[in-house]
Write a protein that holds these residues in place. Structure first.
Motif, PDB file in Angstrom:
ATOM      1  N   ASP A  29     -16.343  -4.762 -56.246  1.00 34.85           N
ATOM      2  CA  ASP A  29     -15.670  -5.392 -55.050  1.00 34.85           C
ATOM      3  C   ASP A  29     -16.577  -5.980 -53.966  1.00 34.85           C
ATOM      4  O   ASP A  29     -16.246  -6.666 -52.919  1.00 34.85           O
ATOM      5  N   LEU A  30     -17.926  -6.083 -54.273  1.00 38.35           N
ATOM      6  CA  LEU A  30     -19.094  -6.470 -53.604  1.00 38.35           C
ATOM      7  C   LEU A  30     -20.165  -7.118 -54.315  1.00 38.35           C
ATOM      8  O   LEU A  30     -20.515  -6.624 -55.172  1.00 38.35           O
ATOM      9  N   ILE A  31     -20.157  -8.388 -53.884  1.00 37.92           N
ATOM     10  CA  ILE A  31     -21.333  -9.159 -54.375  1.00 37.92           C
ATOM     11  C   ILE A  31     -22.537  -9.299 -53.538  1.00 37.92           C
ATOM     12  O   ILE A  31     -22.242  -9.657 -52.538  1.00 37.92           O
ATOM     13  N   ILE A  32     -23.716  -8.915 -53.901  1.00 42.26           N
ATOM     14  CA  ILE A  32     -25.033  -8.725 -53.196  1.00 42.26           C
ATOM     15  C   ILE A  32     -25.879  -9.730 -53.989  1.00 42.26           C
ATOM     16  O   ILE A  32     -26.266  -9.389 -54.817  1.00 42.26           O
ATOM     17  N   GLN A  33     -26.457 -10.756 -52.977  1.00 43.99           N
ATOM     18  CA  GLN A  33     -27.519 -11.605 -53.713  1.00 43.99           C
ATOM     19  C   GLN A  33     -29.018 -11.239 -52.842  1.00 43.99           C
ATOM     20  O   GLN A  33     -28.879 -11.353 -51.534  1.00 43.99           O
ATOM     21  N   VAL A  34     -29.858 -10.920 -53.639  1.00 43.06           N
ATOM     22  CA  VAL A  34     -31.175 -10.469 -53.001  1.00 43.06           C
ATOM     23  C   VAL A  34     -32.283 -10.930 -53.931  1.00 43.06           C
ATOM     24  O   VAL A  34     -32.072 -10.632 -55.383  1.00 43.06           O
ATOM     25  N   SER A  60     -18.393 -10.151 -41.862  1.00 44.06           N
ATOM     26  CA  SER A  60     -17.858 -11.182 -42.556  1.00 44.06           C
ATOM     27  C   SER A  60     -16.487 -11.012 -43.141  1.00 44.06           C
ATOM     28  O   SER A  60     -16.182 -10.013 -43.905  1.00 44.06           O
ATOM     29  N   PRO A  61     -15.600 -11.672 -42.899  1.00 41.42           N
ATOM     30  CA  PRO A  61     -14.090 -11.705 -43.505  1.00 41.42           C
ATOM     31  C   PRO A  61     -14.279 -11.775 -44.970  1.00 41.42           C
ATOM     32  O   PRO A  61     -14.763 -12.357 -45.472  1.00 41.42           O
ATOM     33  N   LYS A  68     -18.878 -11.410 -50.454  1.00 36.89           N
ATOM     34  CA  LYS A  68     -20.270 -11.492 -50.940  1.00 36.89           C
ATOM     35  C   LYS A  68     -20.929 -11.594 -49.575  1.00 36.89           C
ATOM     36  O   LYS A  68     -20.659 -12.027 -48.621  1.00 36.89           O
ATOM     37  N   ILE A  69     -22.253 -10.990 -49.910  1.00 41.06           N
ATOM     38  CA  ILE A  69     -23.228 -10.919 -48.922  1.00 41.06           C
ATOM     39  C   ILE A  69     -24.533 -11.512 -49.468  1.00 41.06           C
ATOM     40  O   ILE A  69     -24.948 -11.293 -50.678  1.00 41.06           O
ATOM     41  N   GLN A  70     -25.472 -11.925 -48.493  1.00 42.53           N
ATOM     42  CA  GLN A  70     -26.954 -12.103 -48.973  1.00 42.53           C
ATOM     43  C   GLN A  70     -27.852 -11.312 -48.023  1.00 42.53           C
ATOM     44  O   GLN A  70     -27.525 -11.497 -46.796  1.00 42.53           O
TER      45      GLN A  70
END
Length: 503
Positions: A29-34, A60-61, A68-70
């Motif tokens: 349930d969490l997409i992280i871009q790094v 972040s809603p 999604k977070i970066q």
């Protein structure tokens, strides 16, 4: 080397459609871009240990099934990020000197601290670092080397300073009390676990055992470490000198050919790469010069002259060149003629060798102490009466005694005179060498420092053969006239000069 294992679960990471994910019965349930990579993970294990991720997610809603977070400013690579993620999932990870810096920076960025959960990753890394890494010689060296990828983070977390302190402490410790879990110079495998006993212990057998391993450090770290070692006051200056020679041979070998090749490559590609390489070498050389021990003889004269050649090629600062010239002058009697043949790189001079820098060295040499008085007065034609009174003999004896006592370095002047005359023979072959410079070098050393003038005559012979047009001017010079009047000149010299003069 020492290592630490954390976690017990098997690694179930996999890649599907350019997304890294974890095999699980529960959907991510969490997409992280790094760092250009995308991860599909689960909030529960990550947010429970990463305060930064908690805050980002709360700010972040959620607009879809996957939040999604970066992390654009993540300090380490994806390997370190995955290591932190695996720790959160309880997957087995292995930590060592090779990855502890990256892991420590990543954990600090993600704020995996005790404020979130007791026994979090930052705490475990600190325990491992302080209790294991800093206790091993090789581990500390490798860790310090790896800080170059994260200089600012390593400084802020005091990783760099603690490694330097540990290295200095080991260098200043008696060799018999230092255990090397692995040495670069020995290249011996020696892996141990953090809680286990060492499989091998290598005892350093020489006082300078640390020099080769430290030579692997980049110059800024090496400079800081050597400054601290010198400040300790326990390492003899000759060992400091040996360490600097090892470091210079590691990073400045064949510098003239390397710089020339770099310049040609840059010219062909029309790039600034050669300038960057030269700047790095220049900084390295100037740093080595600043670390030279003040004691005479701590490094050889030959090594100092090699540094001076490199300084000329790299266009080092005038202060560095002057410092080298001063140090060379202090032990010039140990120089070799070949070492003094420093190539000239000046656009304003066509000479093969840099005569000016050698003249500076000679001037510094003569300024070390009061020069002995010059020879006793002679008659205008250079002939003395054979009959001498006892008072004249006493005056001559007193003159000889005063000459010995007036300069403690008189014997070194005799040696240097021999070197200078040999140097003159070499530079005399240069057709572009001005007469004035040839004579200036010759006259730098006073006459009394030459037991005989044979080598000087050979230099004059060579110069006259190469520069025949200079003979009328040379024969009238006061210095040469003095030699002609008061020195024993062989018939071959007269015949050769007379032949040249008649042409």
């Amino acid at each position: 080397m020492k290592f630490m294992k954390l976690g017990s679960r098997p690694d179930t990471f996999y890649t599907a459609e350019a997304v890294r994910s974890l095999s699980s019965e529960v959907s991510g349930d969490l997409i992280i871009q790094v760092k250009g990579s995308k991860y599909l993970l689960h909030k529960f294990p990550l947010l429970s240990k990463c305060l930064r991720l908690q805050r980002i997610c709360s700010e972040s809603p959620e607009t879809s099934q996957h939040q999604k977070i970066q992390l654009p400013d993540f300090p380490s690579g994806i390997e370190a990020f995955e290591l932190c993620v695996k720790f959160c999932y309880g997957i087995t990870i292995t930590l060592s000197a090779f990855n502890i810096v990256a892991a420590r920076c990543a954990a600090e960025y993600l704020q995996m601290t005790e404020d979130v959960e007791k026994g979090n990753l930052v705490y475990k890394l600190e325990v491992f670092f302080n209790s294991c890494i800093l206790h091993g010689w090789k581990d500390t060296i490798v860790t310090l080397q790896s800080t170059k990828a994260f200089p600012l983070w390593s400084e802020d977390l005091e990783i760099t300073s603690r490694c330097i302190e540990a290295i200095v402490s080991k260098v200043l410790t008696h060799p018999s009390k230092v255990s090397l879990s692995h040495s670069h110079s020995r290249r011996v495998r020696d892996d141990i676990s953090c809680n286990g006993a060492e499989s091998q212990r290598h005892k350093p057998t020489t006082k300078g055992w640390w020099a080769e391993d430290m030579a692997e450090l980049r110059i800024d770290l090496y400079w800081r470490t050597m400054i601290a070692i010198k400040s300790g006051g326990k390492i003899p200056s000759n060992l400091i000198g040996e360490a600097l020679q090892i470091y210079a041979s590691r990073w400045l070998p064949n510098i003239s050919r390397r710089v020339k090749a770099d310049k040609e490559a840059a010219f062909d590609s029309d790039s600034d790469s050669a300038g960057e390489v030269t700047s790095k070498h220049r900084l390295l050389l100037e740093s080595i010069v600043s670390l030279l021990p003040s004691e005479k003889g701590a490094v050889s004269c030959s090594f100092l002259l090699k540094l001076l050649k490199a300084a000329n090629i790299l266009n080092a600062s005038s202060s560095s060149k002057m410092e080298l010239a001063r140090r060379i002058a202090l032990q010039l009697e140990g120089a070799r003629v070949s070492d003094l043949l420093i190539p000239s790189l000046s656009y304003s001079s066509d000479t093969l060798y840099d005569v000016d820098i050698v003249l500076t060295i000679l001037e510094q040499f003569m300024l070390q102490g009061q020069s002995p008085p010059t020879s006793p007065p002679r008659s205008k034609l250079g002939f003395e009466k054979r009959r001498r009174s006892r008072s004249a003999e006493n005056i001559d004896f007193e003159f000889q005694e005063s000459r010995r006592s007036s300069s403690a370095s008189h014997s070194s002047k005799l040696k240097v005179a021999k070197i200078v005359d040999g140097y003159l023979q070499e530079i005399a072959r240069d057709i572009n060498l001005p007469l004035s410079k040839f004579i200036t070098i010759a006259e730098t050393i006073p006459d009394f420092s030459r037991l005989d003038h044979d080598d000087l005559y050979r230099a004059i012979d060579i110069y006259l053969k190469v520069n025949k047009n200079w003979f009328p001017a040379l024969i009238c010079l006061p210095h040469l006239t003095l030699l002609l009047n008061f020195c024993s000149i062989s018939a071959s010299h007269f015949r050769m000069w007379g032949t040249i003069f008649s042409r």
